[in-house]
Scaffold this motif. Structure first.
Motif, short mmCIF file in Angstrom:
data_model
loop_
_atom_site.label_atom_id
_atom_site.label_comp_id
_atom_site.label_asym_id
_atom_site.label_seq_id
_atom_site.Cartn_x
_atom_site.Cartn_y
_atom_site.Cartn_z
N ASN A 50 0.77 -1.27 -0.13
CA ASN A 50 0.09 -0.06 -0.04
C ASN A 50 0.94 1.39 -0.04
N PHE A 51 0.50 2.44 -0.69
CA PHE A 51 1.20 3.54 -0.90
C PHE A 51 1.41 4.23 0.57
N VAL A 52 2.64 4.57 0.98
CA VAL A 52 2.83 5.46 2.18
C VAL A 52 3.28 6.83 1.68
N GLY A 53 4.05 6.92 0.83
CA GLY A 53 4.68 8.29 0.46
C GLY A 53 5.63 8.38 -0.77
N ARG A 54 5.91 9.40 -1.03
CA ARG A 54 6.70 9.65 -2.19
C ARG A 54 7.80 10.75 -1.98
N GLY A 55 9.14 10.59 -2.50
CA GLY A 55 10.18 11.23 -1.95
C GLY A 55 11.20 11.27 -3.00
N PHE A 56 12.41 11.67 -2.49
CA PHE A 56 13.68 11.38 -3.49
C PHE A 56 14.84 10.89 -2.74
N ALA A 57 15.88 10.38 -3.32
CA ALA A 57 16.93 9.64 -3.03
C ALA A 57 18.02 11.03 -2.65
#
Length: 397
Positions: A50-57
Protein backbone atom coordinates in the motif's frame (compact mmCIF):
# COMPACT_ATOMS: atom_id res chain seq x y z
CA UNK A 1 10.03 13.77 -14.06
CA UNK A 2 13.06 11.73 -13.00
CA UNK A 3 12.86 7.95 -13.07
CA UNK A 4 10.82 6.59 -10.15
CA UNK A 5 11.89 3.59 -8.09
CA UNK A 6 9.66 1.65 -5.71
CA UNK A 7 10.76 0.35 -2.32
CA UNK A 8 8.87 -1.43 0.43
CA UNK A 9 9.13 -0.74 4.13
CA UNK A 10 10.20 -3.57 6.39
CA UNK A 11 7.44 -4.52 8.78
CA UNK A 12 8.87 -3.13 12.06
CA UNK A 13 9.17 0.34 10.49
CA UNK A 14 5.76 0.68 8.81
CA UNK A 15 3.89 2.52 11.58
CA UNK A 16 6.66 5.05 12.10
CA UNK A 17 6.57 6.13 8.47
CA UNK A 18 2.77 6.12 8.28
CA UNK A 19 2.76 8.55 11.23
CA UNK A 20 4.97 10.95 9.29
CA UNK A 21 8.62 10.08 9.87
CA UNK A 22 10.31 11.59 6.79
CA UNK A 23 13.91 10.34 6.70
CA UNK A 24 14.38 7.14 4.67
CA UNK A 25 16.76 4.91 6.62
CA UNK A 26 18.72 2.06 5.10
CA UNK A 27 17.41 -0.54 7.54
CA UNK A 28 13.79 0.50 6.99
CA UNK A 29 13.45 -0.49 3.32
CA UNK A 30 13.85 -3.66 1.32
CA UNK A 31 16.09 -2.40 -1.51
CA UNK A 32 18.31 0.41 -0.24
CA UNK A 33 20.58 0.07 -3.27
CA UNK A 34 17.88 1.80 -5.34
CA UNK A 35 18.59 5.02 -3.44
CA UNK A 36 22.16 5.27 -4.67
CA UNK A 37 21.03 7.40 -7.59
CA UNK A 38 20.91 10.86 -6.03
CA UNK A 39 17.77 12.76 -6.98
CA UNK A 40 15.84 9.70 -8.08
CA UNK A 41 12.15 9.78 -7.19
CA UNK A 42 11.25 7.10 -4.65
CA UNK A 43 7.80 5.61 -4.16
CA UNK A 44 7.50 4.09 -0.70
CA UNK A 45 5.03 1.27 -0.01
CA UNK A 46 4.22 -0.59 3.20
CA UNK A 47 4.97 -4.29 3.59
CA UNK A 48 1.57 -5.11 2.04
CA UNK A 49 2.16 -2.98 -1.04
CA UNK A 50 0.00 0.00 0.00
CA UNK A 51 1.17 3.53 -0.78
CA UNK A 52 2.87 5.35 2.10
CA UNK A 53 4.70 8.24 0.50
CA UNK A 54 6.81 9.64 -2.30
CA UNK A 55 10.16 11.31 -2.00
CA UNK A 56 13.67 11.40 -3.40
CA UNK A 57 17.07 9.80 -2.88
CA UNK A 58 19.54 12.11 -1.19
CA UNK A 59 22.20 10.88 1.21
CA UNK A 60 22.27 13.09 4.29
CA UNK A 61 23.66 12.14 7.70
CA UNK A 62 22.23 8.69 8.45
CA UNK A 63 19.48 8.87 5.83
CA UNK A 64 19.33 7.82 2.20
CA UNK A 65 16.54 10.19 1.21
CA UNK A 66 13.36 11.98 2.23
CA UNK A 67 9.63 11.35 1.97
CA UNK A 68 8.05 14.67 1.00
CA UNK A 69 4.40 13.75 0.46
CA UNK A 70 1.86 11.18 1.64
CA UNK A 71 -0.57 11.99 -1.18
CA UNK A 72 -0.30 9.44 -3.98
CA UNK A 73 -1.52 12.00 -6.52
CA UNK A 74 1.41 14.33 -5.76
CA UNK A 75 4.28 14.28 -8.23
CA UNK A 76 7.72 15.73 -7.62
CA UNK A 77 7.61 18.43 -10.27
CA UNK A 78 8.04 22.19 -10.46
CA UNK A 79 4.50 22.86 -9.24
CA UNK A 80 5.09 20.72 -6.15
CA UNK A 81 8.13 22.82 -5.20
CA UNK A 82 6.19 25.99 -6.00
CA UNK A 83 3.41 24.97 -3.65
CA UNK A 84 5.72 24.13 -0.77
CA UNK A 85 7.78 27.31 -1.06
CA UNK A 86 4.72 29.51 -1.52
CA UNK A 87 3.12 28.05 1.60
CA UNK A 88 6.32 28.59 3.58
CA UNK A 89 6.50 32.23 2.48
CA UNK A 90 2.89 32.79 3.49
CA UNK A 91 3.58 31.39 6.96
CA UNK A 92 6.38 33.97 7.38
CA UNK A 93 4.21 36.94 6.36
CA UNK A 94 4.47 38.55 9.80
CA UNK A 95 8.27 38.29 9.72
CA UNK A 96 8.43 40.31 6.50
CA UNK A 97 6.41 43.06 8.21
CA UNK A 98 8.66 43.28 11.28
CA UNK A 99 10.58 46.56 11.13
CA UNK A 100 13.08 45.47 13.80
CA UNK A 101 14.08 42.13 12.25
CA UNK A 102 14.97 41.40 8.64
CA UNK A 103 16.92 38.14 8.99
CA UNK A 104 15.02 34.86 9.41
CA UNK A 105 14.39 31.43 7.88
CA UNK A 106 11.74 31.11 5.19
CA UNK A 107 12.04 27.37 4.56
CA UNK A 108 13.10 24.82 7.15
CA UNK A 109 13.60 21.46 5.50
CA UNK A 110 11.21 18.69 6.45
CA UNK A 111 9.33 21.08 8.73
CA UNK A 112 8.17 22.90 5.61
CA UNK A 113 7.75 19.73 3.60
CA UNK A 114 11.06 19.08 1.83
CA UNK A 115 13.95 17.55 3.75
CA UNK A 116 17.48 18.60 2.94
CA UNK A 117 16.53 22.12 1.87
CA UNK A 118 16.65 25.35 3.86
CA UNK A 119 16.26 28.94 2.68
CA UNK A 120 17.26 31.97 4.74
CA UNK A 121 16.39 35.63 4.22
CA UNK A 122 18.82 38.46 4.93
CA UNK A 123 17.45 41.94 4.21
CA UNK A 124 16.34 41.14 0.67
CA UNK A 125 18.98 38.48 -0.01
CA UNK A 126 18.01 34.80 -0.16
CA UNK A 127 20.42 31.97 0.72
CA UNK A 128 19.53 28.41 -0.31
CA UNK A 129 21.23 25.54 1.52
CA UNK A 130 21.27 22.18 -0.27
CA UNK A 131 22.24 19.34 2.09
CA UNK A 132 22.55 16.51 -0.44
CA UNK A 133 23.22 15.91 -4.11
CA UNK A 134 19.70 14.54 -4.23
CA UNK A 135 17.93 17.77 -3.30
CA UNK A 136 20.41 19.71 -5.44
CA UNK A 137 19.03 17.82 -8.46
CA UNK A 138 15.91 19.98 -8.02
CA UNK A 139 17.93 23.20 -7.81
CA UNK A 140 16.39 24.92 -10.83
CA UNK A 141 12.84 24.51 -9.52
CA UNK A 142 13.79 25.98 -6.14
CA UNK A 143 15.56 28.95 -7.68
CA UNK A 144 12.77 29.60 -10.20
CA UNK A 145 10.21 29.60 -7.38
CA UNK A 146 12.14 32.23 -5.41
CA UNK A 147 12.59 34.35 -8.52
CA UNK A 148 8.87 34.34 -9.28
CA UNK A 149 7.52 34.64 -5.74
CA UNK A 150 9.80 37.22 -4.12
CA UNK A 151 11.28 40.66 -4.66
CA UNK A 152 14.87 39.60 -4.23
CA UNK A 153 18.04 41.64 -4.35
CA UNK A 154 20.10 38.52 -4.96
CA UNK A 155 20.00 34.76 -4.52
CA UNK A 156 22.95 32.77 -3.19
CA UNK A 157 23.32 29.03 -2.73
CA UNK A 158 25.40 26.81 -0.45
CA UNK A 159 26.21 23.18 -1.24
CA UNK A 160 26.35 21.59 2.19
CA UNK A 161 27.34 18.16 0.94
CA UNK A 162 30.40 16.36 -0.35
CA UNK A 163 32.74 13.68 0.85
CA UNK A 164 31.92 12.99 4.52
CA UNK A 165 29.53 15.94 4.46
CA UNK A 166 32.18 18.53 3.67
CA UNK A 167 31.14 21.86 2.25
CA UNK A 168 31.57 22.34 -1.52
CA UNK A 169 32.97 25.79 -2.25
CA UNK A 170 32.04 27.25 -5.60
CA UNK A 171 30.84 30.63 -6.78
CA UNK A 172 27.73 30.88 -4.62
CA UNK A 173 26.04 33.76 -6.45
CA UNK A 174 22.97 32.65 -8.42
CA UNK A 175 20.83 35.61 -9.49
CA UNK A 176 20.16 39.32 -8.99
CA UNK A 177 22.95 41.77 -8.21
CA UNK A 178 25.97 40.63 -6.24
CA UNK A 179 25.94 42.01 -2.74
CA UNK A 180 28.52 44.38 -1.35
CA UNK A 181 29.62 42.73 1.86
CA UNK A 182 28.98 42.89 4.66
CA UNK A 183 25.24 43.09 4.33
CA UNK A 184 23.87 44.75 7.45
CA UNK A 185 20.80 42.99 8.86
CA UNK A 186 18.65 43.78 11.86
CA UNK A 187 17.69 41.37 14.61
CA UNK A 188 15.35 42.85 17.20
CA UNK A 189 16.87 46.25 16.51
CA UNK A 190 20.51 45.10 16.72
CA UNK A 191 22.65 45.45 13.58
CA UNK A 192 24.72 42.44 12.52
CA UNK A 193 27.17 41.95 9.65
CA UNK A 194 26.47 39.11 7.23
CA UNK A 195 28.80 37.74 4.55
CA UNK A 196 27.09 35.54 1.97
CA UNK A 197 30.30 35.01 0.00
CA UNK A 198 32.46 33.33 2.66
CA UNK A 199 31.19 29.78 2.82
CA UNK A 200 28.57 28.01 4.88
CA UNK A 201 28.79 30.21 7.99
CA UNK A 202 27.54 33.66 7.06
CA UNK A 203 27.94 35.48 10.38
CA UNK A 204 24.85 34.80 12.48
CA UNK A 205 22.92 31.72 13.63
CA UNK A 206 19.27 32.65 13.10
CA UNK A 207 17.88 29.94 15.39
CA UNK A 208 19.22 31.73 18.51
CA UNK A 209 17.29 34.96 17.88
CA UNK A 210 14.87 34.62 20.81
CA UNK A 211 17.65 33.54 23.17
CA UNK A 212 19.74 36.62 22.38
CA UNK A 213 16.72 38.88 22.86
CA UNK A 214 15.97 37.31 26.25
CA UNK A 215 19.58 37.81 27.37
CA UNK A 216 19.45 41.49 26.38
CA UNK A 217 15.98 42.32 27.72
CA UNK A 218 15.84 40.29 30.93
CA UNK A 219 19.28 39.36 32.23
CA UNK A 220 22.23 41.38 30.97
CA UNK A 221 21.88 44.68 32.83
CA UNK A 222 24.79 45.27 35.22
CA UNK A 223 26.27 41.81 34.66
CA UNK A 224 29.66 40.56 33.58
CA UNK A 225 29.15 38.18 30.66
CA UNK A 226 31.42 35.47 29.28
CA UNK A 227 30.50 34.39 25.75
CA UNK A 228 32.26 31.13 24.85
CA UNK A 229 32.52 29.76 21.30
CA UNK A 230 31.53 33.32 20.50
CA UNK A 231 31.85 33.22 16.68
CA UNK A 232 31.06 36.81 15.58
CA UNK A 233 30.10 37.94 19.07
CA UNK A 234 26.32 38.22 18.64
CA UNK A 235 25.55 37.21 22.24
CA UNK A 236 28.13 39.73 23.45
CA UNK A 237 26.57 42.49 21.35
CA UNK A 238 23.11 41.79 22.74
CA UNK A 239 24.45 41.61 26.29
CA UNK A 240 26.26 44.93 25.92
CA UNK A 241 23.17 46.53 24.36
CA UNK A 242 21.22 45.27 27.38
CA UNK A 243 23.49 47.08 29.81
CA UNK A 244 26.07 44.44 30.69
CA UNK A 245 28.89 45.89 32.77
CA UNK A 246 31.48 44.01 30.70
CA UNK A 247 31.63 41.22 28.10
CA UNK A 248 34.34 38.70 27.33
CA UNK A 249 34.16 36.87 23.99
CA UNK A 250 36.29 33.76 23.45
CA UNK A 251 36.66 31.80 20.22
CA UNK A 252 39.49 29.83 18.63
CA UNK A 253 38.96 31.16 15.09
CA UNK A 254 41.14 34.12 14.15
CA UNK A 255 38.34 35.71 12.13
CA UNK A 256 36.19 36.01 15.26
CA UNK A 257 38.26 38.94 16.51
CA UNK A 258 37.69 41.33 13.60
CA UNK A 259 34.09 40.26 13.08
CA UNK A 260 33.21 40.79 16.75
CA UNK A 261 34.76 44.27 16.65
CA UNK A 262 32.76 44.96 13.50
CA UNK A 263 29.47 44.01 15.17
CA UNK A 264 30.18 46.10 18.27
CA UNK A 265 31.08 49.10 16.12
CA UNK A 266 27.96 48.89 13.96
CA UNK A 267 25.87 49.26 17.10
CA UNK A 268 27.87 52.20 18.46
CA UNK A 269 29.13 50.04 21.33
CA UNK A 270 32.68 50.49 22.58
CA UNK A 271 34.55 47.33 21.65
CA UNK A 272 37.70 48.60 23.37
CA UNK A 273 35.86 48.38 26.69
CA UNK A 274 35.31 44.64 26.11
CA UNK A 275 37.61 41.63 26.05
CA UNK A 276 37.74 39.83 22.69
CA UNK A 277 40.04 36.83 22.96
CA UNK A 278 41.23 34.42 20.25
CA UNK A 279 41.86 31.31 22.31
CA UNK A 280 40.94 27.66 22.66
CA UNK A 281 37.83 27.82 24.87
CA UNK A 282 38.85 24.66 26.72
CA UNK A 283 42.17 26.26 27.55
CA UNK A 284 40.46 29.49 28.58
CA UNK A 285 38.31 27.66 31.15
CA UNK A 286 41.45 26.37 32.84
CA UNK A 287 43.00 29.83 32.75
CA UNK A 288 39.90 31.48 34.24
CA UNK A 289 39.73 28.96 37.07
CA UNK A 290 43.46 29.33 37.81
CA UNK A 291 43.14 33.12 37.91
CA UNK A 292 39.93 32.86 39.98
CA UNK A 293 37.93 34.72 37.37
CA UNK A 294 34.16 34.44 37.60
CA UNK A 295 31.22 35.84 35.67
CA UNK A 296 27.61 36.72 36.38
CA UNK A 297 26.46 35.15 33.10
CA UNK A 298 28.18 32.51 30.96
CA UNK A 299 26.93 31.64 27.47
CA UNK A 300 27.89 28.05 26.68
CA UNK A 301 27.02 27.20 23.07
CA UNK A 302 29.62 24.76 21.75
CA UNK A 303 29.37 23.07 18.36
CA UNK A 304 28.22 19.46 18.41
CA UNK A 305 31.76 18.48 17.51
CA UNK A 306 34.92 20.53 18.00
CA UNK A 307 38.59 19.73 17.68
CA UNK A 308 41.61 21.80 18.63
CA UNK A 309 45.26 20.82 18.97
CA UNK A 310 44.78 19.43 22.46
CA UNK A 311 41.06 18.83 22.80
CA UNK A 312 38.27 16.96 21.07
CA UNK A 313 34.68 17.62 22.09
CA UNK A 314 31.54 15.61 21.30
CA UNK A 315 28.40 17.09 22.78
CA UNK A 316 26.66 13.76 23.37
CA UNK A 317 29.61 12.58 25.45
CA UNK A 318 31.44 15.63 26.79
CA UNK A 319 28.80 18.27 27.49
CA UNK A 320 28.45 17.45 31.23
CA UNK A 321 32.18 17.90 31.87
CA UNK A 322 32.25 21.18 29.93
CA UNK A 323 29.22 22.40 31.88
CA UNK A 324 30.94 21.46 35.14
CA UNK A 325 33.89 23.68 34.18
CA UNK A 326 31.40 26.45 33.40
CA UNK A 327 29.83 26.13 36.84
CA UNK A 328 33.27 26.60 38.41
CA UNK A 329 33.64 30.09 36.89
CA UNK A 330 30.04 31.25 37.34
CA UNK A 331 29.19 33.47 40.31
CA UNK A 332 26.79 32.17 42.95
CA UNK A 333 23.30 33.17 41.85
CA UNK A 334 24.80 33.66 38.39
CA UNK A 335 23.23 32.44 35.16
CA UNK A 336 24.46 29.84 32.68
CA UNK A 337 22.86 29.91 29.24
CA UNK A 338 23.52 26.31 28.23
CA UNK A 339 22.85 25.54 24.59
CA UNK A 340 23.40 22.73 22.11
CA UNK A 341 22.40 22.02 18.53
CA UNK A 342 23.29 18.33 18.78
CA UNK A 343 20.45 16.19 17.40
CA UNK A 344 21.71 12.99 19.02
CA UNK A 345 19.85 13.63 22.28
CA UNK A 346 16.63 15.37 23.30
CA UNK A 347 15.77 18.02 25.88
CA UNK A 348 15.18 15.44 28.63
CA UNK A 349 18.66 14.02 28.11
CA UNK A 350 20.08 17.53 28.06
CA UNK A 351 18.46 18.22 31.42
CA UNK A 352 20.04 15.03 32.73
CA UNK A 353 23.42 16.37 31.63
CA UNK A 354 22.69 19.54 33.61
CA UNK A 355 21.69 17.55 36.69
CA UNK A 356 24.82 15.43 36.43
CA UNK A 357 27.14 18.44 36.16
CA UNK A 358 25.60 20.30 39.09
CA UNK A 359 25.55 17.20 41.29
CA UNK A 360 29.26 16.67 40.60
CA UNK A 361 29.88 20.32 41.44
CA UNK A 362 27.85 20.08 44.64
CA UNK A 363 25.78 23.12 43.68
CA UNK A 364 22.03 23.61 43.71
CA UNK A 365 20.44 25.04 40.58
CA UNK A 366 17.13 25.86 38.98
CA UNK A 367 16.11 26.13 35.34
CA UNK A 368 14.40 29.46 34.73
CA UNK A 369 13.75 29.32 30.99
CA UNK A 370 14.02 26.86 28.13
CA UNK A 371 14.01 27.33 24.38
CA UNK A 372 13.86 25.16 21.31
CA UNK A 373 13.62 26.28 17.69
CA UNK A 374 11.72 29.52 16.97
CA UNK A 375 8.57 29.68 14.85
CA UNK A 376 10.38 30.26 11.56
CA UNK A 377 12.09 26.87 12.12
CA UNK A 378 9.03 24.55 12.13
CA UNK A 379 9.58 20.86 12.82
CA UNK A 380 7.60 17.63 12.56
CA UNK A 381 6.17 16.01 15.71
CA UNK A 382 7.24 12.54 14.54
CA UNK A 383 10.78 13.60 13.64
CA UNK A 384 12.20 14.61 16.99
CA UNK A 385 15.78 14.95 15.78
CA UNK A 386 14.66 17.80 13.53
CA UNK A 387 14.01 19.91 16.63
CA UNK A 388 17.71 20.01 17.41
CA UNK A 389 18.09 23.23 19.39
CA UNK A 390 18.01 23.01 23.19
CA UNK A 391 18.69 26.05 25.38
CA UNK A 392 18.37 26.33 29.17
CA UNK A 393 18.76 29.41 31.37
CA UNK A 394 20.17 27.86 34.54
CA UNK A 395 20.47 29.78 37.83
CA UNK A 396 23.39 28.58 39.95
CA UNK A 397 22.58 28.38 43.66
Amino acid sequence: MAQEFTVKLRYPHVNKYKKGYPLILKDAIDRPELLKQEGAVIKVLDDQGNFVGRGFAGKQNKGLGWIVTHQESDQLDASFFDQKIQHALEKRHAFFLDEDTDAFRIFNGEGDGIGGLTIDYFAGYYVINFYSEGIYAFQSWVIDAIKRMTDYKAIYQKKRFGKQGTYIEEDEFVAGERGEFPIIVKENGIRLAVYLNEGAMVGVFLDQREVRKTLRDQYAEGCSVLNTFSYTGAFSIFASAGGASHTTSVDLANRSYAKTIENFSMNALDFEAQDIIVEDVFKYFKYAKRKEKSFDIVVLDPPSFARSKKHMFRAEKDYPSLLKQTIDITEDQGMIIASTNCSKFNMNKFKQFVKQAFQQSGCPYRIEKEFSLPSDFPTLPHFKEGNYLKVLFIRKG
